[in-house]
Structures are given as structure tokens and as C-alpha cells.
Design a protein around this motif. Sequence first.
Motif, PDB file in Angstrom:
ATOM      1  N   PRO A 108      17.734  21.475  55.506  1.00 28.68           N
ATOM      2  CA  PRO A 108      18.005  22.560  56.455  1.00 28.68           C
ATOM      3  C   PRO A 108      17.428  23.914  56.026  1.00 28.68           C
ATOM      4  CG  PRO A 108      19.943  21.198  56.222  1.00 28.68           C
ATOM      5  CD  PRO A 108      18.964  20.716  55.198  1.00 28.68           C
ATOM      6  N   SER A 109      17.263  24.111  54.716  1.00 31.25           N
ATOM      7  CA  SER A 109      16.703  25.383  54.232  1.00 31.25           C
ATOM      8  C   SER A 109      15.181  25.397  54.264  1.00 31.25           C
ATOM      9  CB  SER A 109      17.188  25.653  52.801  1.00 31.25           C
ATOM     10  OG  SER A 109      16.690  24.651  51.918  1.00 31.25           O
ATOM     11  N   GLY A 110      14.562  24.274  54.645  1.00 29.77           N
ATOM     12  CA  GLY A 110      13.110  24.198  54.721  1.00 29.77           C
ATOM     13  C   GLY A 110      12.454  23.628  53.482  1.00 29.77           C
ATOM     14  N   GLU A 111      13.243  23.283  52.483  1.00 30.30           N
ATOM     15  CA  GLU A 111      12.713  22.688  51.257  1.00 30.30           C
ATOM     16  C   GLU A 111      12.275  21.253  51.539  1.00 30.30           C
ATOM     17  OE1 GLU A 111      14.257  21.729  46.684  1.00 30.30           O
ATOM     18  OE2 GLU A 111      15.635  22.550  48.180  1.00 30.30           O
ATOM     19  N   MET A 112      11.257  20.775  50.823  1.00 36.93           N
ATOM     20  CA  MET A 112      10.785  19.409  50.967  1.00 36.93           C
ATOM     21  C   MET A 112      11.429  18.525  49.906  1.00 36.93           C
ATOM     22  SD  MET A 112       8.816  19.603  53.565  1.00 36.93           S
ATOM     23  CE  MET A 112       8.026  18.008  53.583  1.00 36.93           C
TER      24      MET A 112
ATOM     25  N   SER B 133      22.503  12.043  55.035  1.00 37.86           N
ATOM     26  CA  SER B 133      22.282  11.898  56.475  1.00 37.86           C
ATOM     27  C   SER B 133      20.823  12.185  56.785  1.00 37.86           C
ATOM     28  CB  SER B 133      23.175  12.865  57.255  1.00 37.86           C
ATOM     29  OG  SER B 133      24.504  12.399  57.282  1.00 37.86           O
ATOM     30  N   ILE B 134      20.187  11.248  57.470  1.00 44.29           N
ATOM     31  CA  ILE B 134      18.774  11.390  57.835  1.00 44.29           C
ATOM     32  C   ILE B 134      18.691  11.401  59.351  1.00 44.29           C
ATOM     33  CG2 ILE B 134      16.463  10.400  57.679  1.00 44.29           C
ATOM     34  CD1 ILE B 134      17.319   9.080  55.065  1.00 44.29           C
ATOM     35  N   SER B 135      18.338  12.542  59.901  1.00 48.90           N
ATOM     36  CA  SER B 135      18.281  12.681  61.357  1.00 48.90           C
ATOM     37  C   SER B 135      16.945  12.181  61.901  1.00 48.90           C
ATOM     38  CB  SER B 135      18.474  14.153  61.742  1.00 48.90           C
ATOM     39  OG  SER B 135      18.219  14.324  63.118  1.00 48.90           O
ATOM     40  N   LEU B 136      17.009  11.552  63.051  1.00 49.72           N
ATOM     41  CA  LEU B 136      15.798  11.117  63.748  1.00 49.72           C
ATOM     42  C   LEU B 136      15.442  12.068  64.881  1.00 49.72           C
ATOM     43  CD1 LEU B 136      16.301   7.233  63.900  1.00 49.72           C
ATOM     44  CD2 LEU B 136      15.165   8.611  62.155  1.00 49.72           C
TER      45      LEU B 136
ATOM     46  N   PRO C 237      17.844  21.712  67.458  1.00 46.38           N
ATOM     47  CA  PRO C 237      19.027  20.893  67.760  1.00 46.38           C
ATOM     48  C   PRO C 237      19.621  20.250  66.508  1.00 46.38           C
ATOM     49  CG  PRO C 237      17.315  20.478  69.369  1.00 46.38           C
ATOM     50  CD  PRO C 237      16.687  21.307  68.290  1.00 46.38           C
ATOM     51  N   TRP C 238      18.751  19.821  65.596  1.00 45.30           N
ATOM     52  CA  TRP C 238      19.227  19.229  64.336  1.00 45.30           C
ATOM     53  C   TRP C 238      19.996  20.253  63.509  1.00 45.30           C
ATOM     54  CZ3 TRP C 238      16.401  20.023  59.379  1.00 45.30           C
ATOM     55  CH2 TRP C 238      17.053  19.411  58.312  1.00 45.30           C
TER      56      TRP C 238
ATOM     57  N   VAL D  70      23.955  20.173  62.447  1.00 42.72           N
ATOM     58  CA  VAL D  70      24.342  20.171  61.027  1.00 42.72           C
ATOM     59  C   VAL D  70      25.360  21.276  60.759  1.00 42.72           C
ATOM     60  CG1 VAL D  70      23.535  20.626  58.680  1.00 42.72           C
ATOM     61  CG2 VAL D  70      22.240  19.072  60.176  1.00 42.72           C
ATOM     62  N   LYS D  71      25.094  22.467  61.298  1.00 44.72           N
ATOM     63  CA  LYS D  71      26.001  23.605  61.101  1.00 44.72           C
ATOM     64  C   LYS D  71      27.356  23.342  61.765  1.00 44.72           C
ATOM     65  CE  LYS D  71      26.300  28.607  61.794  1.00 44.72           C
ATOM     66  NZ  LYS D  71      25.608  29.817  62.330  1.00 44.72           N
ATOM     67  N   ARG D  72      27.328  22.785  62.967  1.00 45.24           N
ATOM     68  CA  ARG D  72      28.561  22.558  63.718  1.00 45.24           C
ATOM     69  C   ARG D  72      29.428  21.468  63.100  1.00 45.24           C
ATOM     70  NH1 ARG D  72      26.330  20.776  67.841  1.00 45.24           N
ATOM     71  NH2 ARG D  72      26.993  18.591  67.919  1.00 45.24           N
TER      72      ARG D  72
END
Length: 371
Positions: free
Chosen positions: A242-246, A294-297, A303-304, A308-310
Amino acid sequence: MIMRTIAGVIIILLLLTENLSGQQMYKIEGKSSAEFEGRQVMLFTFKDKKINSVDTAIVTNQTFHFEGYSLTDQLSILTAGNHPDKVTSLELMLEPGNISVFLDDFCRIGGTPLNDEYQSYFDQLKKYQDLKQKVEATVLAERSDPELEKEFEAMKVDRLTYYVKFLKKNIRNNLGKELFKRNLWGISGEELLDVYSVADEQIQSDPEVLAVIEGRKKEDEKNKKRNQLLGTVSKDFLFYTPSGEMKKLSDYFGKSKYILLDFWASWCGPCIAEIPNIKEIYNEYNSKGLEIISISLDDNKNPWLNAVKRLNMPWPQLCNYNEDKSIIKTSFLIVGVPYIVILSSDGEILLLGGEFRGEILRSIMRQLFNK
């Protein structure tokens, strides 16, 4: 003119009588336990999967009777009692002859070839159910009986073998045909084809049967691929946090006893509904060596991130929203979400599938951590 009309009517009646006399009759000689005394017994017949007729009788001196023209296109149902009082029922084939019936906790049928055959099937099933209850009783009592469990596992195999033999023996009569069509998903694709191979044209050309056979072939192929994946090391993939890290999937290897990959998406209702259960599993097993990822598709970033925040999930969140998901789906045989993959510490695939949620997933966790 009147005489001719009367003569015509007489001829028609004679023809009808001749046709009816050619039809074969069944007679049900029924007995019941005392608790059904004075109660109504109902006989339901079916045609084209719809109720064809309903007949009734009253239990008198613990006996009841039915008779009529045989109907063997589909199984019929006898039922006695009404809720909230005790209710019992059984299936039978209304074939020609004298059919004996006993209504109680364990009903019995017999007297004619197909009903005798069906009762033999029920007898075999009862042996399995009785042994299953004994095993379940030992589990509830928190005591182990290895010999009983071994006997039960052997009976599972014997029961399936018996069922396939039963279907093959009866697949050309209406009892076997109905049970076969009713349980098309109850045996493996190989066994399904084994029974199908000895069926008559009516079954072999049945659209419902052909559709299921095609579906079972695909399912068996999927299971074969799944079994080939089990025990292999997971392919590695690169994701965004979520922070943009790979992060690579392998970055999480070697840091916990087990890794649970929860494949989901922000638009997936069942996925969202399962998260409270996964949170409870995380709270119980994280300290014992379980990591959840958790791996989102999702195909879109926002939206992802909003989901995640919610949802406030306290374990690693990953997504490769800029990449094609087909490679990941193929690698883990994902056809829909939610989808669970469990890895060993070093990334070996131990389990994968879309059916592992709720109490099933909890049971798997108990097995993994209570070894």
C-alpha cells in the motif's frame, strides 16, 4: 341409432377394460411402529420430477395398505407423521407385486426385485452411518480409538466401491437410472465413466448426464493439476505494498512456520465477508507461527487502497494492479476469489483451493498447529 350408440359405448368400455387389465398392479402391505397408530400415511408418486398423485391411508392396528397400477418411471415416497411430532419417510419403487413396508426410525422395504435391491443398498449405508456415529462419539469424548478409525477409513473405501458396483448392476433398470442421475457428482469422473459405459441408450444420450460428464472431466483435470502442484515450491511474484514499496513473495519465506495467502478483491462480496474469520485466525495463530498475506486481484490501485484502509487488516497487503493477473491465476489454479493457498516456511505449496473458508479453514489451522 340409439342402439348403435350404446353398442359403441360398450365396445369402448370393453377396450378400456382390456387395456387396464393388461396393466400390472402393485400392493403395499405396510406396518408401522405404535406411535403412528391412527395417523395418516401419504403416498406420493412423481412423473417428470413433479408430483403425479397423492394417495392416503390411515394406520389401523399398526398396519396400512395401498394398491394401484405400477409406476416405475421414478421412485415414489411414503411418509407418515407431521411436524412437530415424529415424521418418517422412505423411497420405494411401485413395481408389480406385493411390496412390504415397515415405517419406523429405520424403515424397510422389500417383496419385489427392485425394492429388495434398494433395501440392500440402505443396509450397506446404515452400516457406514452406524460406524461413523461411533467415531464421532469418540471425538466428542476427546478420546482416540485408532482401530475404530482405521475400520471407518476402510469402510469409506468399501462404501464407494459397493456404490459403484450397485450402480453398474442396476444402471439398466429405473432404480439404477434414477440414483445414477441423482448422484452424478457423488463419484469420481473415472467411476462415472465406468458406470456410463454399461448404461443403455437412454442414459448415454441423456443431455443432463452428458453435461455432467464433460464437467467432471474438466474437474478431474483440475484436480490432477492441483495434485501436481502440491509439494512444489511456489513461483515468485513481484507486488506493490500500500505504501508503494515493491515486495517479492519470497521475501516472506523463512520468517514463519506457515504462510496463508488470501487471494481476494475489493469488489468481491464473499471475500469481504470472510475477512472477520481470517482476522480471528490471525489473532489466534500469528503468535504460533502463522503469517497471513492478502493478495488482491484488483486492476485499479485506488479501490484496493480504499478497501485495505476500510477493512483494517493487520497483516501484509499486496497487489500488482499494473500487471496481468493471468500468470498468477494459472500458477495457483485460481478460477475465482476468495481463494486460499497455504505454504510452508520455505514456500512449498501445502494446500490450495476456493473452498477453504469459514469453519473448514479453522479446522485446517487446528490440524496444522496441533501436530
